[in-house]
Design a protein around this motif. Structure first.
Motif, PDB file in Angstrom:
ATOM      1  N   LYS A 129       0.839  -1.191   0.000  1.00  0.00           N
ATOM      2  CA  LYS A 129       0.000   0.000   0.000  1.00  0.00           C
ATOM      3  C   LYS A 129       0.877   1.245   0.000  1.00  0.00           C
ATOM      4  N   ALA A 130       0.330   2.329  -0.549  1.00  0.00           N
ATOM      5  CA  ALA A 130       1.050   3.592  -0.639  1.00  0.00           C
ATOM      6  C   ALA A 130       0.077   4.728  -0.350  1.00  0.00           C
ATOM      7  N   GLY A 131       0.609   5.890  -0.053  1.00  0.00           N
ATOM      8  CA  GLY A 131      -0.223   7.023   0.318  1.00  0.00           C
ATOM      9  C   GLY A 131      -0.852   7.727  -0.869  1.00  0.00           C
ATOM     10  N   ILE A 132      -2.090   8.151  -0.693  1.00  0.00           N
ATOM     11  CA  ILE A 132      -2.783   9.026  -1.628  1.00  0.00           C
ATOM     12  C   ILE A 132      -3.535  10.068  -0.806  1.00  0.00           C
ATOM     13  N   SER A 133      -4.144  11.000  -1.481  1.00  0.00           N
ATOM     14  CA  SER A 133      -4.999  11.980  -0.801  1.00  0.00           C
ATOM     15  C   SER A 133      -6.448  11.518  -0.833  1.00  0.00           C
ATOM     16  N   THR A 134      -7.061  11.490   0.350  1.00  0.00           N
ATOM     17  CA  THR A 134      -8.490  11.206   0.470  1.00  0.00           C
ATOM     18  C   THR A 134      -9.162  12.448   1.041  1.00  0.00           C
ATOM     19  N   ALA A 135     -10.189  12.930   0.355  1.00  0.00           N
ATOM     20  CA  ALA A 135     -10.956  14.098   0.815  1.00  0.00           C
ATOM     21  C   ALA A 135     -12.276  13.620   1.407  1.00  0.00           C
ATOM     22  N   ILE A 136     -12.624  14.157   2.570  1.00  0.00           N
ATOM     23  CA  ILE A 136     -13.859  13.763   3.255  1.00  0.00           C
ATOM     24  C   ILE A 136     -14.618  15.009   3.676  1.00  0.00           C
ATOM     25  N   TRP A 137     -15.868  15.097   3.262  1.00  0.00           N
ATOM     26  CA  TRP A 137     -16.785  16.113   3.786  1.00  0.00           C
ATOM     27  C   TRP A 137     -17.702  15.413   4.797  1.00  0.00           C
ATOM     28  N   ARG A 138     -17.676  15.856   6.043  1.00  0.00           N
ATOM     29  CA  ARG A 138     -18.497  15.263   7.092  1.00  0.00           C
ATOM     30  C   ARG A 138     -19.540  16.274   7.576  1.00  0.00           C
ATOM     31  N   GLY A 139     -20.671  15.746   7.985  1.00  0.00           N
ATOM     32  CA  GLY A 139     -21.697  16.618   8.544  1.00  0.00           C
ATOM     33  C   GLY A 139     -22.899  15.814   8.992  1.00  0.00           C
ATOM     34  N   LYS A 140     -23.837  16.507   9.623  1.00  0.00           N
ATOM     35  CA  LYS A 140     -25.070  15.865  10.074  1.00  0.00           C
ATOM     36  C   LYS A 140     -26.241  16.394   9.278  1.00  0.00           C
ATOM     37  N   ILE A 141     -27.216  15.517   9.075  1.00  0.00           N
ATOM     38  CA  ILE A 141     -28.432  15.917   8.394  1.00  0.00           C
ATOM     39  C   ILE A 141     -29.627  15.537   9.266  1.00  0.00           C
ATOM     40  N   VAL A 142     -30.721  16.224   9.064  1.00  0.00           N
ATOM     41  CA  VAL A 142     -31.986  15.876   9.705  1.00  0.00           C
ATOM     42  C   VAL A 142     -33.037  15.840   8.600  1.00  0.00           C
ATOM     43  N   GLY A 143     -33.560  14.680   8.338  1.00  0.00           N
ATOM     44  CA  GLY A 143     -34.530  14.537   7.271  1.00  0.00           C
ATOM     45  C   GLY A 143     -33.858  14.514   5.902  1.00  0.00           C
ATOM     46  N   THR A 144     -34.690  14.373   4.876  1.00  0.00           N
ATOM     47  CA  THR A 144     -34.182  14.241   3.508  1.00  0.00           C
ATOM     48  C   THR A 144     -33.319  15.442   3.134  1.00  0.00           C
ATOM     49  N   THR A 145     -32.126  15.139   2.585  1.00  0.00           N
ATOM     50  CA  THR A 145     -31.124  16.169   2.290  1.00  0.00           C
ATOM     51  C   THR A 145     -30.458  15.873   0.960  1.00  0.00           C
ATOM     52  N   GLU A 146     -30.129  16.935   0.232  1.00  0.00           N
ATOM     53  CA  GLU A 146     -29.372  16.806  -1.006  1.00  0.00           C
ATOM     54  C   GLU A 146     -28.010  17.465  -0.825  1.00  0.00           C
ATOM     55  N   ILE A 147     -26.947  16.736  -1.203  1.00  0.00           N
ATOM     56  CA  ILE A 147     -25.576  17.247  -1.171  1.00  0.00           C
ATOM     57  C   ILE A 147     -25.107  17.382  -2.607  1.00  0.00           C
ATOM     58  N   VAL A 148     -24.604  18.547  -2.949  1.00  0.00           N
ATOM     59  CA  VAL A 148     -24.165  18.815  -4.321  1.00  0.00           C
ATOM     60  C   VAL A 148     -22.649  18.975  -4.351  1.00  0.00           C
ATOM     61  N   THR A 149     -22.012  18.231  -5.241  1.00  0.00           N
ATOM     62  CA  THR A 149     -20.573  18.343  -5.471  1.00  0.00           C
ATOM     63  C   THR A 149     -20.359  18.671  -6.940  1.00  0.00           C
ATOM     64  N   VAL A 150     -19.526  19.674  -7.211  1.00  0.00           N
ATOM     65  CA  VAL A 150     -19.266  20.111  -8.577  1.00  0.00           C
ATOM     66  C   VAL A 150     -17.798  19.891  -8.908  1.00  0.00           C
ATOM     67  N   LEU A 151     -17.529  19.256 -10.051  1.00  0.00           N
ATOM     68  CA  LEU A 151     -16.175  19.053 -10.550  1.00  0.00           C
ATOM     69  C   LEU A 151     -16.060  19.747 -11.903  1.00  0.00           C
ATOM     70  N   GLU A 152     -15.000  20.526 -12.067  1.00  0.00           N
ATOM     71  CA  GLU A 152     -14.703  21.171 -13.346  1.00  0.00           C
ATOM     72  C   GLU A 152     -13.215  20.993 -13.631  1.00  0.00           C
ATOM     73  N   TRP A 153     -12.852  20.828 -14.909  1.00  0.00           N
ATOM     74  CA  TRP A 153     -11.447  20.605 -15.217  1.00  0.00           C
ATOM     75  C   TRP A 153     -11.066  21.244 -16.549  1.00  0.00           C
ATOM     76  N   GLN A 154      -9.763  21.444 -16.678  1.00  0.00           N
ATOM     77  CA  GLN A 154      -9.178  21.935 -17.916  1.00  0.00           C
ATOM     78  C   GLN A 154      -7.989  21.041 -18.243  1.00  0.00           C
ATOM     79  N   PHE A 155      -7.864  20.678 -19.528  1.00  0.00           N
ATOM     80  CA  PHE A 155      -6.702  19.921 -19.966  1.00  0.00           C
ATOM     81  C   PHE A 155      -5.533  20.867 -20.186  1.00  0.00           C
ATOM     82  N   LYS A 156      -4.347  20.386 -19.871  1.00  0.00           N
ATOM     83  CA  LYS A 156      -3.132  21.181 -20.047  1.00  0.00           C
ATOM     84  C   LYS A 156      -2.616  21.022 -21.468  1.00  0.00           C
ATOM     85  N   ALA A 157      -1.973  22.043 -21.960  1.00  0.00           N
ATOM     86  CA  ALA A 157      -1.387  21.983 -23.292  1.00  0.00           C
ATOM     87  C   ALA A 157      -0.096  21.168 -23.244  1.00  0.00           C
ATOM     88  N   HIS A 158       0.092  20.318 -24.235  1.00  0.00           N
ATOM     89  CA  HIS A 158       1.315  19.494 -24.313  1.00  0.00           C
ATOM     90  C   HIS A 158       1.941  19.650 -25.686  1.00  0.00           C
TER      91      HIS A 158
END
Length: 662
Positions: free
Chosen positions: A633-662
């Motif tokens: 095994k080796a190290g990587i980065s793990t990201a965790i968002w923690r929190g509490k909810i009460v009743g039905t809840t929606e969590i939104v995560t947005v990912l956007e990216w750009q390719f680098k010029a080569h």
């Protein structure tokens, strides 16, 4: 987990027929203590009845230097066993001593040894692996390529030492029928490469004794497997492998009256299990991509060995292998990466390729390109590897050259029976986006042995570079903390509720209550693509929680919007996990991450909870790890968002990216 607790959990997952069968197996083991049902004296073989060659002369184009270097290391007593490289085991080694822990397994009736106990045998994987005898084939390959007698003589010495130290049916190498089956496969390849019955190794009185000793053991292996097939909830890849070993042995050594019955039984079993264990759309039901590779390899090897001996497999069998290859091709990104979904143990059935960078998935796609005339598989494979040069010979190399060029890659985008779905664009190109979403069952049969608690997780690669990954497996029989972590919900890109897994672990290769995933929507073409699914794993909680996930891919903006909806009434603690590949440099503030890769730059935003927590190489709690190989095994980065909810809840995560010029 205590032995009693494991047995009680195992019992919960058995029906009455399985319980009756296991009682019969137990009585059979007890009877063998008194010699009943054993093949203590093998009948004389008819050496006029032997199988045809299925490997020919030294394959043109094979990298002889790497094969001979590997063989030289073995002769010098240096072995590679999982995480232990260049291990000084000696030549020949002590076959019943675990090289990792130093534990020597007891010499008693093999079927009565508790191989799951670390106290009794050490780490059983490290004991079993050398005794599969892939290294015997290494020495035989080196002999065939170089003509140097020391390699063939080394193979004889290695095999004779094993036969002396591991007498039938004593010791830990006479416990698992699968281990015997893989050993038989490698013995068959070694036999052919060393020259069969005409080998100089069998010359003279001593050579004839060695020949008879080897063939007697082949017979005893076959007799053992025939008596101890994996059935009922254990009838997964183990059963397939057992049929493979029995089939190959019966075809290669048809020199006993029983061989014809063994061959017929094994071929019928292979035909049935090929269709039973793999979905029509090409997904192995164990939901573990490395085991899909192993089953494909078994199917391929049986087909090649059978074809050389005039034994054909059905069109349905061959079609299922082609569908399995299509799934592997769909998962493989432009960089050749395949998500590490489910368990993996690094097993190879036989090792015929030693060239640097050899990849089991590319190798299988090359095999299937030749079998089915598929230029698209050839393009994904990239080149004809040494394994396929041995399996298909000069005729195969000529067919490879004749295969036309493939057009733009058009992978299968949906595997509704298997439970996997793709979103993406520009497949096979520099700007490729490839997302693989898991909406599959946990695993196969009642124990789901090799599945992981990964429902609704997904992986993401950009331009052939991995960004969001599945961290792999790492451990099997030992290191329970890590065995449980790597197959847990927390080790996958999805939501964990109240610190629980989606499915309930019952043992190292056993799940009790299992999450069921269901597809709600999948549209994988056009500017806005969608995957949506749900699973019921957390409805077992006192306040039931239904997790629904919707992933929207905007192909124009290179953006993903992930909506995690948790339907419930009460209060719950949530943890949303994201695991990034080793090459990713990850930095973050409360609600935003910046992920720097070699080919792209990714931004991730989420407003849930008090802010993101970044973990790397954490042991308490376990997080921030990847396992590319068994027991490493080796190290990587793990990201965790923690929190509490009460009743039905929606969590939104947005990912956007750009390719680098080569």
């Amino acid at each position: 987990m205590t032995s009693l607790a494991w047995k009680l959990n195992r019992l919960k997952l058995m029906g009455a027929p399985e319980i009756a069968w296991r009682v019969q197996q137990l009585l059979q083991k007890k009877a063998s203590k008194f010699g009943l049902g054993l093949a203590a004296r093998a009948p004389a073989p008819d050496l006029g009845r032997l199988g045809a060659a299925f490997v020919g002369d030294a394959a043109a184009g094979v990298d002889q230097a790497t094969v001979c270097a590997a063989a030289d290391a073995i002769l010098a007593g240096r072995w590679n066993v999982f995480a232990l490289r260049g291990l000084p085991l000696g030549f020949p080694p002590q076959w019943n001593r675990d090289p990792k822990t130093g534990t020597t397994a007891p010499m008693q009736l093999g079927k009565l040894i508790d191989y799951r106990s670390e106290r009794v045998v050490g780490d059983i994987k490290y004991l079993w692996e050398p005794s599969r005898h892939l290294e015997l084939v290494t020495l035989a390959l080196a002999w065939r390529l170089s003509g140097e007698r020391r390699y063939a003589e080394g193979a004889r010495e290695l095999l004779q030492s094993w036969l002396a130290q591991c007498p039938y049916p004593q010791g830990v190498h006479w416990t698992s029928s699968l281990e015997l089956a893989v050993r038989l496969l490698n013995w068959a390849f070694a036999w052919q490469l060393l020259g069969g019955k005409t080998s100089f190794l069998f010359e003279g009185e001593g050579g004839q004794r060695f020949l008879r000793q080897w063939l007697d053991n082949v017979y005893q292996h076959c007799h053992f497997i025939r008596g101890y097939f994996s059935r009922h909830s254990s009838a997964n890849n183990h059963l397939f492998g057992e049929y493979m070993g029995l089939f190959v042995a019966a075809v290669n050594w048809p020199c006993w009256p029983e061989a014809a019955r063994w061959q017929a039984l094994a071929q019928r079993g292979l035909e049935e299990e090929a269709l039973k264990q793999n979905t029509e759309d090409g997904v192995n039901k164990e939901q573990a991509i490395y085991y899909q590779h192993e089953v494909m390899d078994m199917m391929l090897l049986c087909q090649r060995i059978g074809a050389a001996n005039g034994v054909g497999f059905s069109q349905a069998y061959r079609q299922r292998l082609e569908r399995l290859a299509e799934f592997v091709a769909a998962l493989m990104d432009a960089g050749g990466h395949v998500p590490m979904t489910g368990d993996a143990d690094d097993a190879q059935m036989v090792r015929l390729g030693y060239e640097p960078g050899w990849c089991p998935y590319r190798s299988l796609l090359a095999s299937c390109a030749l079998l089915f005339g598929r230029p698209d598989f050839k393009a994904k494979a990239g080149r004809l590897d040494d394994k396929n040069r041995w399996l298909f010979g000069a005729a195969g190399a000529a067919r490879w050259d004749e295969l036309g060029a493939a057009g733009p890659e058009r992978p299968v985008l949906a595997f509704p029976q298997g439970g996997y779905y793709l979103l993406g664009k520009d497949y096979g190109q520099a700007g490729e986006v490839r997302l693989v979403a898991d909406c599959a069952p946990l695993g196969y049969l009642s124990i789901a042995a090799h599945g992981h608690a990964d429902a609704l997780a997904f992986t993401l690669s950009l331009g052939g570079e991995e960004f969001l990954i599945d961290p792999g497996t790492y451990a099997y029989h030992t290191q329970k903390l890590w065995r449980d972590y790597f197959r847990s919900t927390a080790a996958h890109n999805t939501v964990q509720v109240d610190g629980q897994d989606q499915s309930e672990i019952g043992g190292n290769f056993m799940w009790l209550r299992k999450a069921t995933a269901r597809l709600l929507a999948h549209a994988a073409t056009g500017e806005l693509q969608v995957f949506e699914g749900e699973h019921d794993g957390y409805t077992r909680l006192a306040d039931p929680v239904l997790h629904r996930r919707k992933v929207e891919f905007d192909s124009n903006r290179n953006a993903l919007v992930i909506k995690d909806i948790l339907e419930c009434r009460g209060e719950h603690a949530l943890a949303l996990h994201w695991h990034f590949a080793e090459g990713c440099q990850v930095q973050g503030t409360r609600s935003q991450l910046s992920i720097e890769g070699e080919r792209a730059r990714l931004n991730m935003r989420c407003e849930f909870g008090a802010g993101v927590e970044l973990l790397r190489c954490s042991e308490s709690p376990p997080a921030g790890w990847i396992s590319r190989k068994f027991d490493e095994k080796a190290g990587i980065s793990t990201a965790i968002w923690r929190g509490k909810i009460v009743g039905t809840t929606e969590i939104v995560t947005v990912l956007e990216w750009q390719f680098k010029a080569h």
